[in-house]
Design a protein around this motif. Structure first.
Motif, PDB file in Angstrom:
ATOM      1  N   VAL A  88      39.949  29.142  32.784  1.00  0.00           N
ATOM      2  CA  VAL A  88      38.704  28.959  33.533  1.00  0.00           C
ATOM      3  C   VAL A  88      39.002  28.812  35.024  1.00  0.00           C
ATOM      4  O   VAL A  88      38.350  29.441  35.870  1.00  0.00           O
ATOM      5  CB  VAL A  88      37.937  27.714  33.021  1.00  0.00           C
ATOM      6  CG1 VAL A  88      36.795  27.359  33.975  1.00  0.00           C
ATOM      7  CG2 VAL A  88      37.371  27.971  31.628  1.00  0.00           C
ATOM      8  N   ALA A  89      39.996  27.982  35.363  1.00  0.00           N
ATOM      9  CA  ALA A  89      40.339  27.757  36.768  1.00  0.00           C
ATOM     10  C   ALA A  89      40.852  29.037  37.423  1.00  0.00           C
ATOM     11  O   ALA A  89      40.489  29.356  38.561  1.00  0.00           O
ATOM     12  CB  ALA A  89      41.379  26.643  36.874  1.00  0.00           C
ATOM     13  N   LYS A  90      41.691  29.796  36.707  1.00  0.00           N
ATOM     14  CA  LYS A  90      42.220  31.047  37.257  1.00  0.00           C
ATOM     15  C   LYS A  90      41.103  32.072  37.442  1.00  0.00           C
ATOM     16  O   LYS A  90      41.057  32.785  38.453  1.00  0.00           O
ATOM     17  CB  LYS A  90      43.298  31.605  36.334  1.00  0.00           C
ATOM     18  CG  LYS A  90      44.580  30.803  36.327  1.00  0.00           C
ATOM     19  CD  LYS A  90      45.596  31.375  35.359  1.00  0.00           C
ATOM     20  CE  LYS A  90      46.875  30.543  35.328  1.00  0.00           C
ATOM     21  NZ  LYS A  90      47.847  31.065  34.330  1.00  0.00           N
ATOM     22  N   SER A  91      40.197  32.145  36.462  1.00  0.00           N
ATOM     23  CA  SER A  91      39.080  33.074  36.562  1.00  0.00           C
ATOM     24  C   SER A  91      38.178  32.717  37.735  1.00  0.00           C
ATOM     25  O   SER A  91      37.730  33.585  38.484  1.00  0.00           O
ATOM     26  CB  SER A  91      38.276  33.065  35.249  1.00  0.00           C
ATOM     27  OG  SER A  91      37.174  33.945  35.314  1.00  0.00           O
ATOM     28  N   HIS A  92      37.935  31.417  37.913  1.00  0.00           N
ATOM     29  CA  HIS A  92      37.109  30.951  39.031  1.00  0.00           C
ATOM     30  C   HIS A  92      37.757  31.317  40.360  1.00  0.00           C
ATOM     31  O   HIS A  92      37.092  31.799  41.284  1.00  0.00           O
ATOM     32  CB  HIS A  92      36.914  29.443  38.920  1.00  0.00           C
ATOM     33  CG  HIS A  92      36.225  28.833  40.099  1.00  0.00           C
ATOM     34  ND1 HIS A  92      36.926  28.321  41.174  1.00  0.00           N
ATOM     35  CD2 HIS A  92      34.917  28.646  40.390  1.00  0.00           C
ATOM     36  CE1 HIS A  92      36.075  27.850  42.066  1.00  0.00           C
ATOM     37  NE2 HIS A  92      34.853  28.029  41.621  1.00  0.00           N
ATOM     38  N   SER A  93      39.067  31.088  40.467  1.00  0.00           N
ATOM     39  CA  SER A  93      39.775  31.397  41.711  1.00  0.00           C
ATOM     40  C   SER A  93      39.729  32.894  42.006  1.00  0.00           C
ATOM     41  O   SER A  93      39.572  33.301  43.169  1.00  0.00           O
ATOM     42  CB  SER A  93      41.231  30.927  41.611  1.00  0.00           C
ATOM     43  OG  SER A  93      41.286  29.525  41.465  1.00  0.00           O
ATOM     44  N   PHE A  94      39.865  33.713  40.954  1.00  0.00           N
ATOM     45  CA  PHE A  94      39.812  35.168  41.132  1.00  0.00           C
ATOM     46  C   PHE A  94      38.438  35.610  41.636  1.00  0.00           C
ATOM     47  O   PHE A  94      38.327  36.372  42.608  1.00  0.00           O
ATOM     48  CB  PHE A  94      40.133  35.854  39.806  1.00  0.00           C
ATOM     49  CG  PHE A  94      39.964  37.350  39.838  1.00  0.00           C
ATOM     50  CD1 PHE A  94      40.864  38.146  40.529  1.00  0.00           C
ATOM     51  CD2 PHE A  94      38.906  37.953  39.174  1.00  0.00           C
ATOM     52  CE1 PHE A  94      40.712  39.528  40.568  1.00  0.00           C
ATOM     53  CE2 PHE A  94      38.746  39.326  39.205  1.00  0.00           C
ATOM     54  CZ  PHE A  94      39.645  40.119  39.904  1.00  0.00           C
ATOM     55  N   VAL A  95      37.387  35.089  41.001  1.00  0.00           N
ATOM     56  CA  VAL A  95      36.028  35.456  41.406  1.00  0.00           C
ATOM     57  C   VAL A  95      35.744  34.989  42.830  1.00  0.00           C
ATOM     58  O   VAL A  95      35.174  35.723  43.645  1.00  0.00           O
ATOM     59  CB  VAL A  95      34.986  34.860  40.427  1.00  0.00           C
ATOM     60  CG1 VAL A  95      33.566  35.074  40.944  1.00  0.00           C
ATOM     61  CG2 VAL A  95      35.129  35.492  39.046  1.00  0.00           C
ATOM     62  N   MET A  96      36.161  33.756  43.157  1.00  0.00           N
ATOM     63  CA  MET A  96      35.944  33.239  44.506  1.00  0.00           C
ATOM     64  C   MET A  96      36.701  34.060  45.547  1.00  0.00           C
ATOM     65  O   MET A  96      36.200  34.312  46.645  1.00  0.00           O
ATOM     66  CB  MET A  96      36.382  31.775  44.578  1.00  0.00           C
ATOM     67  CG  MET A  96      35.430  30.806  43.914  1.00  0.00           C
ATOM     68  SD  MET A  96      33.801  30.770  44.706  1.00  0.00           S
ATOM     69  CE  MET A  96      34.218  30.140  46.321  1.00  0.00           C
TER      70      MET A  96
END
Length: 254
Positions: A39-47
């Motif tokens: 979740v954290a990696k996906s959030h960072s990628f999207v951001m």
């Protein structure tokens, strides 16, 4: 531009490393499960994608305002159609959206595909407390209420501590079964990357595997009445040996 980058740096450097909420906290708590790590990696990628697009648009806007300001324009262009540009600004967003969809599809697959469980934890939401059951260990069940201020001990947190913590072993696949006994509630622990609705008459399932010992906090995430803000969740992750001892003590006490 420099100020914006500085703000972004401050934002990401201030992400909490504790499972308990802290004053002026930004971002997610430190991940305690594989799901939350993704979740954290996906959030960072999207951001990262969003910030890159934002900076690109701002740069184009600044260039257009400077390059085509009134004092510099002598001949006004009559161009009103460009096939190549229209193809470009259709294809590029499609590629970006596809990349984002693919990235998040992997996350959804991880969340929805429940592996073989080592332990089942059944959660029942009530107005306004939680009940917990361990089906494999007959007789092990309890209610969990928010702690009153007069019952606090060292380390307790206002509005987050409870009288009975949920105890689970680390490095163990936990199948979470959630239901409600009255109205809709929502059981969630941010450090686990889990938030699941508790609905009367419907058994919802999720899973997690806690990687390291510690105390992890959550709460009810569905408005369920006047006591909604007083339904905290506390998970105590311990070694498998300590969990076995806790289970035995619970059986003796029942």
């Amino acid at each position: 531009m420099v100020k914006l980058l500085a703000l972004l740096l401050i934002f990401y450097s201030s992400i909490s490393v504790a499972s308990a909420p802290t004053s002026w906290q930004f971002g997610f708590p430190a991940p305690a499960t594989e799901i939350m790590e993704v979740v954290a990696k996906s959030h960072s990628f999207v951001m990262s994608v969003m910030v890159t697009i934002m900076l690109f648009v701002w740069a184009l806007l600044a260039y257009a305002m400077f390059r085509f300001r009134k004092s510099k324009v002598t001949n006004i262009s009559k161009t009103h159609h460009n096939v190549f540009l229209e193809i470009v600004w259709f294809v590029i967003p499609m590629i970006i959206v596809s990349a984002l969809a693919f990235k998040n599809a992997k996350l959804l697959k991880l969340q929805e595909k429940i592996p073989k469980a080592d332990i089942i934890l059944k959660v029942i939401g009530h107005q306004w407390y939680w009940s917990y059951q361990y089906p494999e260990y007959q007789g092990v069940s309890f209610d969990s209420y928010i702690k009153e201020k007069g019952d606090f001990v060292k380390g307790d947190l206002r509005l987050f501590s409870v009288d009975n913590n949920v105890v689970l072993p680390v490095n163990t696949n936990v199948r979470l079964q959630v239901i409600a006994g009255d109205v809709i509630h929502s059981w969630g622990v941010p450090a686990f990357g889990v938030k699941i609705d508790a609905i009367p008459g419907r058994l919802n399932e999720a899973w997690f595997n806690v990687k390291k010992p510690g105390i992890y906090y959550g709460q009810c995430y569905e408005l369920c009445g006047q006591g909604h803000g007083f339904m905290p969740i506390v998970i105590e992750a311990v070694s498998k040996e300590d969990f076995s001892k806790w289970i035995e003590n619970k059986k003796l006490a029942s």
